[in-house]
Design a protein around this motif. Structure first.
Motif, PDB file in Angstrom:
ATOM      1  N   SER A  65       5.778 -17.264  -5.028  1.00 28.45           N
ATOM      2  CA  SER A  65       4.622 -17.271  -4.140  1.00 28.45           C
ATOM      3  C   SER A  65       5.032 -16.916  -2.710  1.00 28.45           C
ATOM      4  CB  SER A  65       3.918 -18.621  -4.171  1.00 28.45           C
ATOM      5  OG  SER A  65       4.763 -19.632  -3.667  1.00 28.45           O
ATOM      6  N   MET A  66       6.215 -17.371  -2.292  1.00 28.10           N
ATOM      7  CA  MET A  66       6.696 -17.004  -0.958  1.00 28.10           C
ATOM      8  C   MET A  66       7.010 -15.513  -0.902  1.00 28.10           C
ATOM      9  SD  MET A  66       6.573 -19.578   1.012  1.00 28.10           S
ATOM     10  CE  MET A  66       7.645 -19.142   2.352  1.00 28.10           C
ATOM     11  N   MET A  67       7.530 -14.958  -2.005  1.00 27.57           N
ATOM     12  CA  MET A  67       7.842 -13.547  -2.037  1.00 27.57           C
ATOM     13  C   MET A  67       6.554 -12.734  -1.926  1.00 27.57           C
ATOM     14  SD  MET A  67       9.958 -11.354  -4.860  1.00 27.57           S
ATOM     15  CE  MET A  67       8.751 -11.533  -6.139  1.00 27.57           C
ATOM     16  N   LYS A  68       5.502 -13.162  -2.610  1.00 26.20           N
ATOM     17  CA  LYS A  68       4.226 -12.458  -2.524  1.00 26.20           C
ATOM     18  C   LYS A  68       3.640 -12.557  -1.120  1.00 26.20           C
ATOM     19  CE  LYS A  68       2.982 -12.931  -7.358  1.00 26.20           C
ATOM     20  NZ  LYS A  68       2.077 -13.539  -8.322  1.00 26.20           N
ATOM     21  N   CYS A  77       2.256   1.528  -8.497  1.00 20.70           N
ATOM     22  CA  CYS A  77       1.556   0.931  -9.642  1.00 20.70           C
ATOM     23  C   CYS A  77       0.291   0.194  -9.233  1.00 20.70           C
ATOM     24  CB  CYS A  77       2.482  -0.019 -10.388  1.00 20.70           C
ATOM     25  SG  CYS A  77       3.015  -1.445  -9.429  1.00 20.70           S
ATOM     26  N   LYS A  78      -0.056   0.234  -7.973  1.00 19.45           N
ATOM     27  CA  LYS A  78      -1.231  -0.457  -7.427  1.00 19.45           C
ATOM     28  C   LYS A  78      -1.170  -1.963  -7.694  1.00 19.45           C
ATOM     29  CE  LYS A  78      -3.992   3.704  -7.834  1.00 19.45           C
ATOM     30  NZ  LYS A  78      -2.878   4.549  -8.180  1.00 19.45           N
ATOM     31  N   ALA A  79       0.013  -2.541  -7.499  1.00 19.14           N
ATOM     32  CA  ALA A  79       0.303  -3.975  -7.591  1.00 19.14           C
ATOM     33  C   ALA A  79       0.085  -4.546  -8.992  1.00 19.14           C
ATOM     34  CB  ALA A  79      -0.493  -4.768  -6.569  1.00 19.14           C
ATOM     35  N   THR A  80       0.133  -3.711 -10.031  1.00 19.46           N
ATOM     36  CA  THR A  80       0.015  -4.225 -11.394  1.00 19.46           C
ATOM     37  C   THR A  80       1.371  -4.441 -12.040  1.00 19.46           C
ATOM     38  OG1 THR A  80      -0.155  -2.002 -12.305  1.00 19.46           O
ATOM     39  CG2 THR A  80      -2.210  -3.136 -11.776  1.00 19.46           C
ATOM     40  N   CYS A 124       8.814  -1.322  -7.917  1.00 18.88           N
ATOM     41  CA  CYS A 124       8.774  -2.762  -7.619  1.00 18.88           C
ATOM     42  C   CYS A 124       9.420  -3.598  -8.727  1.00 18.88           C
ATOM     43  CB  CYS A 124       7.338  -3.216  -7.417  1.00 18.88           C
ATOM     44  SG  CYS A 124       6.304  -3.029  -8.883  1.00 18.88           S
ATOM     45  N   LEU A 125       9.946  -2.946  -9.759  1.00 23.84           N
ATOM     46  CA  LEU A 125      10.595  -3.590 -10.907  1.00 23.84           C
ATOM     47  C   LEU A 125       9.649  -4.527 -11.656  1.00 23.84           C
ATOM     48  CD1 LEU A 125      14.090  -4.300  -9.382  1.00 23.84           C
ATOM     49  CD2 LEU A 125      13.386  -2.368 -10.785  1.00 23.84           C
ATOM     50  N   GLY A 126       8.363  -4.171 -11.684  1.00 25.55           N
ATOM     51  CA  GLY A 126       7.382  -4.909 -12.461  1.00 25.55           C
ATOM     52  C   GLY A 126       6.775  -6.109 -11.775  1.00 25.55           C
ATOM     53  N   SER A 127       7.139  -6.400 -10.542  1.00 23.97           N
ATOM     54  CA  SER A 127       6.572  -7.570  -9.874  1.00 23.97           C
ATOM     55  C   SER A 127       5.260  -7.249  -9.173  1.00 23.97           C
ATOM     56  CB  SER A 127       7.560  -8.143  -8.855  1.00 23.97           C
ATOM     57  OG  SER A 127       7.733  -7.237  -7.786  1.00 23.97           O
TER      58      SER A 127
END
Length: 137
Positions: A65-68, A77-80, A124-127
């Protein structure tokens, strides 16, 4: 069969019924102590490991959550975290032939997405979020 004078049978050693109980009780007490100690040790170790595992899970969710909070969303990927497979273009199969000038073209399962038609975002390596670099001033 004749009974002995001591009231026992003739094969009981002459009627001396004194049994030494203290070694039996000592052995039984040692066995009980080892069993109870083992159960206590296993319980203490497992509860400690479960507590540490829960703390690690809580810490990882807090860091996510801190990373986000401190990151920007991925534009690729439009944050997906996923996008359509670039090798098969979403078909799940690719056309392949072992020859340079193919006579037969075989449809094969896509090796990038394994037939799922999407692949993990490499940006983003999937995040779905990209860490912003902090400027050292």
């Amino acid at each position: 069969m004749a009974l002995a004078a001591g009231g026992g049978s003739s094969g009981d050693g002459g009627g001396n019924n004194n049994i030494n109980i203290s070694p039996l009780l000592r052995t039984l007490a040692k066995g009980a102590a080892i069993t109870i100690g083992g159960i206590f040790s296993i319980t203490a170790i497992s509860s400690t490991l479960i507590t540490l595992h829960k703390r690690k899970q809580i810490g990882s969710s807090l860091s996510t959550s801190m990373m986000k909070k401190n990151a920007r969303s991925c534009n690729v990927c439009k944050a997906t975290g996923f996008y359509m497979c670039k090798l098969c273009k979403g078909n799940a199969t690719i056309e392949w032939s072992p020859l340079y000038d193919p006579v037969f073209i075989n449809p094969c399962l896509c090796i990038t997405c394994d037939g799922h038609r999407i692949q993990r975002c490499l940006n983003c390596l999937g995040s779905g979020f990209i860490q912003q670099a902090k400027a050292d001033d």
